[in-house]
Design an enzyme around this catalytic site. Sequence first.
Site, PDB file in Angstrom:
ATOM      1  N   LEU A 236      91.278  41.740  95.196  1.00 58.38           N
ATOM      2  CA  LEU A 236      91.792  41.347  93.884  1.00 58.38           C
ATOM      3  C   LEU A 236      93.312  41.303  93.974  1.00 58.38           C
ATOM      4  CD1 LEU A 236      89.476  43.461  91.542  1.00 58.38           C
ATOM      5  CD2 LEU A 236      89.022  41.276  92.696  1.00 58.38           C
ATOM      6  N   ASP A 237      93.829  40.090  94.192  1.00 61.95           N
ATOM      7  CA  ASP A 237      95.249  39.897  94.465  1.00 61.95           C
ATOM      8  C   ASP A 237      96.092  40.130  93.219  1.00 61.95           C
ATOM      9  OD1 ASP A 237      97.507  38.670  96.133  1.00 61.95           O
ATOM     10  OD2 ASP A 237      97.464  37.336  94.397  1.00 61.95           O
ATOM     11  N   ALA A 238      97.201  40.873  93.383  1.00 59.64           N
ATOM     12  CA  ALA A 238      98.187  41.097  92.312  1.00 59.64           C
ATOM     13  C   ALA A 238      97.532  41.506  91.006  1.00 59.64           C
ATOM     14  CB  ALA A 238      99.023  39.824  92.109  1.00 59.64           C
ATOM     15  N   VAL A 239      96.475  42.268  91.101  1.00 62.48           N
ATOM     16  CA  VAL A 239      95.645  42.551  89.926  1.00 62.48           C
ATOM     17  C   VAL A 239      96.362  43.417  88.890  1.00 62.48           C
ATOM     18  CG1 VAL A 239      94.504  44.589  90.906  1.00 62.48           C
ATOM     19  CG2 VAL A 239      93.282  43.155  89.248  1.00 62.48           C
TER      20      VAL A 239
END
Length: 585
Positions: A236-239
């Site tokens: 979960l990128d840059a969540v």
Amino acid sequence: MTAVETNYYEGLKHRFVNIYRDVDTAIIGAIADRVLARLDGASTPGIGAASLWDESSCLLISYADSITDGRKSPLACLGEFVETHLDDVIDSVHILPFFPSTGDDGFSVMDYRAVDPRLGSWGDLTNMSSSRKIMADVILNHGSRSSVWFRQFVDGEAPGSGYFLSVNDDFDVSHVIRPREHALLQPVTTVGGEKKVWCTFSEDQVDFDFSNPLLLEEFISIILDFIDHGVRILRLDAVGFLWKETGTSCLNLRQTHAIIQLIRYIADIYDDETVIVTETNLPNQENLSYFGNGNEAHWIYNFSLPPLILYSLLFADSSILRRWSMSMPPALMGTSYLNFLSSHDGFGMRPTEGLLDETQRQRLLDRLEANGSLFSRRAKADGTTSVYEANTTLFSALEKSDGDPTGALISARFVAAYALMFGLEGIPAIYFNSLISAQNHTDGVARSGMKRRINRQKFEKDWLDDKLSDPMSPESIGLETLKNLLTIRKLQPAFHPNATQFTLQLGAELFGVWRQSHDRKQSIFAITNLCASEQALDLSAINLIDTENWHDLITKQQIEIRGGYITMSPYQTVWITNHAAPASR
């Protein structure tokens, strides 16, 4: 509904309501119904999470086109490289964004359901997943201005018209924590007039509006599609930036954690071998919060580790790394740290907050700059800027140290960094460019104007094959040395990611931990000399039991306890154990 379906439905609805407390429950119920239909025939949630990794687990981080040959697809080339060179030591591959994209080397996504045909196909990914666990990026925070969704936003057409975040002048952004320097709000002309859209990372990457539950439903569908294509690890990128609320930092908000909890719940139901990883490049305590209560991330990146290992090796000083290691809570069974030293991003400086003081931080930045590092900055609320990350390869970052001003021992320092990391609690991850000891790619920066390209060099297969076939090349030496360490590591139960760890007190020049297997049969003392000179390891300081036979797993030498000391070469690592692991498993 069956009793199981009813239980799932209530679980879904409860979690949706926890996010969208002000949304009509009928709308939430309809969304929960649709999600439940997609989960038809799913497994029991949460089975076996603790058994999804062990001491043999190791992750490769790579762009889809890190290797090209002009004949096969880049994804096929990557799969072939892993099978040829890393088959016995890498069980998982993080393939950085492979979608059609307009920027940020794949992170400005146009279409989440497609593979960029220049890189390959879903079939390439599915083929690789037959022998490896595949990690893929779920880029939740933002999408490309060139996407169909954003064109719909501009034209006022569903569904994209409700997918992107725009705010008016009443929205208080004075406390927003920024990772970049550009203007946060960007004007866009739409059919409804000019709107100010939110752009956390770049003007081309427009943030989504997760206050719209239909957007979250869309991403749940995308996530389940990923799993259907063989992806078993979801990054979960840059969540942390997901949810925005006026007058707040717009970082790590309650709703963000609630969304992760929902994604975890759904993934556990749909395929209980799916692993959720949160990418939150933040100060240590904020990062740790993404474990939740065992109901959010399975893995969190150990973001403080890379800069602290750099500091330790560049200044021969273990004190800060030792203090941090002692303060880190052990990950609960079913969760793990993801340890890394380098990635496609730079060395984050925010994770050093509260760990390095300003003098130490500046000392590190000065040394990195002298070794060729560039720096990316972020805007602060007071109008000033500060270094957000150091842009450099790991090999170049370690080029010269206080004790080695000529850089003669750079290769030993580089290996020490990885040997140290391999001994720590958690799952190790190796970035492709570090695997082959890549140096700063300044030409890439000059051509693109992007500082991060300094560590994003791509390689032609024939060139790389030539380098790896030469046993004296830096690329070959680095790869074979790391492979040897991983081959040893994967046979040691005491190196299980969740095995017991205690930090040793060995003085500034040495760093060490004691690891013990779950069955308490194996102990390993993993100790690294941080200096460019020999150091004496006092064996009485690690309390070796004199009724057992001890040896170093790396050199295979017996340890004579009665000798009192062993002499460690510059940057040498020893893995002293009482237990001879089987030759194969």
